[in-house]
Design an enzyme around this catalytic site. Structure first.
Site, short mmCIF file in Angstrom:
data_model
loop_
_atom_site.label_atom_id
_atom_site.label_comp_id
_atom_site.label_asym_id
_atom_site.label_seq_id
_atom_site.Cartn_x
_atom_site.Cartn_y
_atom_site.Cartn_z
N HIS A 1 -29.72 22.74 -3.28
CA HIS A 1 -29.73 23.63 -2.12
C HIS A 1 -30.01 22.82 -0.86
CE1 HIS A 1 -30.49 27.09 0.41
NE2 HIS A 1 -31.57 26.45 0.85
N THR B 1 3.12 4.62 0.74
CA THR B 1 3.01 5.81 1.59
C THR B 1 1.56 6.13 1.94
OG1 THR B 1 4.94 6.69 0.43
CG2 THR B 1 3.66 8.24 1.73
N GLY C 1 0.82 -1.22 0.00
CA GLY C 1 0.00 0.00 0.00
C GLY C 1 0.85 1.26 0.00
#
Ligand code: FAD
Length: 461
Positions: free
Chosen positions: A440, A40, A38
């Site tokens: 909104h 850093t 995996g």
């Protein structure tokens, strides 16, 4: 000697995905990883830090409970051992998942150890010699340790070793006022440490436009973080309970006494111990592997992906490198790095989301510009959440009306920026985006309004 169709060095953010594509295409693949699956991002970068940022945000919100009518009896305390355990688990789960998936890949041999070139088509890992006509370098980078006077005489932390702390430092001094340094600075302040940031240049995060830098400095100062800029001659000495920093700033005390020092002054590529000279692979003066627009090195059959090629410094750019190489090799495509629109975030709170060019970069192109800004105090969603620090900014080409870049420094800015990032990728004009009907109440709904406020930028600014 073992022969493969392809060898990948590094299980970071490009290697594992490439291993999956190449082996699915019927190739035999060797993937070599010297340390943690995996790389850093998973182990010492994005994942643990963003998990810590989430804990720091929870502490901050708990302290602010009263502002929202939520009463917390007694002090809000941070149990750093539990905070650390949470980050460790997130990383460990992701690391295990990367390793498990790689080991299950039919056609892929996982080899643990340090890889070194012995020729353009061969690598040594311990006592194994591996050969392949295609080699993909995805070795990433590590923290730069600057040659500051006194550096060898004091204990210091890097982004890796700071993750082992299970107690909150009394006074953390962060050397480096850019992305990594600022994230650690704010999170440790929220965990309860006194924090001082020492930055060599006159302003924080100097890559960003002046008003964004200034707004970030205000956000950090409001939380009680001391910021010392223009610290030109930084020296380090031990004192009884920690480390003293000599800082030759234009203002303020000439020295700072901290309990801990974090060095966050940049990254360097892991290319110095790869034996690149044995393969004839060229690097630039800083050690980044030189690549063309399709990520091929100067040696036929060798590509470089991710942070080690200096063309990006993010997980998403490393992953995009994988997409480019895989598409060109396996799909007959012709994708190029230069097509990539820059996008990234700074995960302080509120976060900074960035897309495309800064105003300064746009000005350097010498074209007339339109610029608009809007404070987050004028964003309904931010008011409702009582998180109104920060600002939005957009930069548009005045002639083509194409959107060139934007910054959203504010609550939800890391997500909202994607509205603009996608628009830049799609080559939209500001007029087209202004006709959108956003939801909104969101931060994104103010993007069309922001674009409605565009004004001609004065040439001298
Ligand atoms: C504190 C911190 C926070 C970050 N936060 C973010 C963020 O929020 N968002 C973001 O996009 N990016 C972030 N980054 C950057 C991101 O982590 C990197 O850009 C990304 O991990 C680069 O991926 P990579 O595949 O190029 O290299 P890496 O992930 O570094 O992987 C390289 C791998 O190669 C292995 N390796 C090296 N040399 C050899 C060798 N000779 N033989 C065998 N194996 C070798 C290494 O052990 C490593 O596992 C952060 C970085 C740091 C340090």
């Amino acid at each position: 000697m073992s022969a493969f169709d392809a060898i990948i060095i590094g299980a970071g953010q490009a290697g594992p995905f490439l291993a999956a594509r190449l082996s699915a295409a019927g190739m035999t693949v060797a993937l070599i990883e010297r340390k943690l699956f995996g790389g850093t991002c998973v182990n010492t970068g994005c994942m643990p830090t963003k998990t810590l940022v989430a804990s720091a945000y929870a502490a901050h919100l708990a302290r602010r409970g009263r502002d929202f009518g939520v009463l917390v009896d007694g002090d809000v305390r941070v149990d750093m051992a539990r905070v650390k355990a949470r980050a460790d688990k997130v990383s460990a789960d992701a690391r295990d998942s990367v390793e498990r998936r790689l080991r299950r890949l039919a056609g892929c041999t996982v080899i643990q150890g340090h890889a070194r070139f012995e020729g353009p088509d061969r690598l040594r890992v311990g006592d194994q010699l591996l050969i392949a006509p295609r080699i993909f370098i995805n070795v990433g980078g590590r923290a730069t340790i600057p040659p500051l006077p006194g550096i060898d005489t004091v204990p210091y932390l890097t982004n890796t070793s700071i993750l082992a702390l299970d107690r909150v430092p009394e006074h953390l001094v962060v050397v480096g006022g850019s992305y990594i340094g600022l994230e650690f600075a704010q999170m440790y302040r929220r965990f309860g440490a006194a924090v001082t940031i020492v930055e060599r240049t006159p302003r924080l995060i100097a890559r960003e436009d002046d008003e964004i830098s200034a707004a970030i400095a205000d956000i950090l100062a409001a939380e009680g973080i001391t910021v010392r800029t223009s610290a030109e001659c930084i020296t380090l000495t031990s004192h009884a309970t920690g480390v003293s920093l000599g800082v030759n700033c234009r203002q303020g005390e000439p020295s700072i006494a901290g309990s801990h020092v974090l060095l966050a002054v940049g990254r360097r590529p892991n290319t110095d111990d790869l034996g690149l000279d044995r393969a004839g692979v060229a690097t630039d003066p800083r050690g980044y592997i030189t690549v063309d627009d399709e990520l091929a090195t100067n040696v036929d059959g060798i590509w470089a992906l991710g942070d080690c090629n200096g063309r990006g410094a993010f997980t998403h750019t490393a992953y995009n490198d994988f997409e480019i190489v895989a598409a060109n090799l396996l799909d007959g495509d012709h994708r190029r790095v230069s097509e990539r629109v820059s996008g990234y975030a700074l995960y302080i709170d509120p976060p900074l989301g960035r897309a495309g060019m800064t105003e300064r970069e746009a000005r350097e192109r010498g074209r007339p510009l339109l610029v608009a800004t809007r404070p987050m105090t004028h964003v309904g969603r931010a008011i409702e959440k009582d998180e109104t620090l920060g600002m939005m900014k957009a930069v548009v080409d005045a002639e083509t009306r194409k959107i060139l870049g934007a910054a959203i420094l504010g609550t939800g800015g890391d997500e909202a920026i994607h509205g603009i990032l996608d628009a830049i990728n799609a080559g939209l004009t500001c007029d087209r985006l202004q006709r959108a009907v956003p939801i909104h109440p969101t931060v994104s709904e103010l993007i069309p309004t922001l674009l409605g406020d565009l004004k001609r930028a004065s040439p001298g600014n």
